[in-house]
Design a protein around this motif. Structure first.
Motif, PDB file in Angstrom:
ATOM      1  N   PHE A  23       3.316  24.704  33.259  1.00 24.72           N
ATOM      2  CA  PHE A  23       2.861  24.243  31.585  1.00 24.72           C
ATOM      3  C   PHE A  23       2.288  25.692  31.061  1.00 24.72           C
ATOM      4  O   PHE A  23       2.707  25.706  29.556  1.00 24.72           O
ATOM      5  N   SER A  27       3.930  26.292  27.351  1.00 29.13           N
ATOM      6  CA  SER A  27       3.037  26.167  26.145  1.00 29.13           C
ATOM      7  C   SER A  27       2.522  27.420  25.501  1.00 29.13           C
ATOM      8  O   SER A  27       2.550  27.364  24.335  1.00 29.13           O
ATOM      9  N   VAL A  32       3.680  22.170  22.148  1.00 34.58           N
ATOM     10  CA  VAL A  32       2.987  21.119  22.767  1.00 34.58           C
ATOM     11  C   VAL A  32       2.881  19.880  21.953  1.00 34.58           C
ATOM     12  O   VAL A  32       2.370  19.916  21.059  1.00 34.58           O
ATOM     13  N   CYS A  35      -0.682  16.305  24.780  1.00 37.03           N
ATOM     14  CA  CYS A  35      -1.542  16.328  25.949  1.00 37.03           C
ATOM     15  C   CYS A  35      -2.165  14.922  26.093  1.00 37.03           C
ATOM     16  O   CYS A  35      -2.922  14.617  25.190  1.00 37.03           O
ATOM     17  N   ILE A  49       6.235  18.886  26.117  1.00 34.45           N
ATOM     18  CA  ILE A  49       6.580  20.182  25.339  1.00 34.45           C
ATOM     19  C   ILE A  49       8.063  20.000  24.934  1.00 34.45           C
ATOM     20  O   ILE A  49       9.026  19.442  25.314  1.00 34.45           O
TER      21      ILE A  49
END
Length: 124
Positions: A23, A27, A32, A35, A49
């Motif tokens: 991640f 990211s 992104v 979340c 993503i």
């Protein structure tokens, strides 16, 4: 058809750490999109993503028996993720949860891969 890369581990192993590294790698390079709530406690990640001109990727670092894995897989499917990275135990309920995503997703179980290796596998 999408792909799910599910890292199998025993209850004593921490595959979530590998996916948290993945991640962080993704990211830092890509947008992104989402979340989901609860991702900051215990450093667990549930995120989507987007790679420009590439796949939409779902990542779920929680894959134990009492995790949100099933919920996250459905969310990722409904949000149109092409690739999903998750963890699961070596057998039992979590493996069945991942396999329930077939035939919409090709399920690829892995063990002991690094974050970089997982990303290379997905890009092939």
């Amino acid at each position: 058809m999408g792909k799910i890369y599910a890292m199998k581990a025993s209850k004593m192993e921490n595959n979530g750490a590998t996916l948290r590294k993945l991640f962080n790698i993704l990211s830092n390079q890509y947008e992104v999109l989402e979340c989901f709530p609860g991702t900051s406690s215990l450093q667990n990640v549930t995120a989507i993503i987007k790679v420009p001109k590439g796949p939409k990727i779902g990542i779920e670092t929680q894959g134990s028996t009492h995790s949100r894995l099933g919920e996250s897989l459905i969310k990722f499917k409904n949000k149109g993720c092409d690739i999903i990275f998750c963890t699961c135990l070596t057998s039992g309920k979590t493996v069945k949860t991942v396999k329930s995503m077939e035939p919409e997703y090709e399920v690829i179980f892995t063990e002991g891969n690094s974050a970089d290796a997982l990303w290379r596998m997905a890009k092939v």
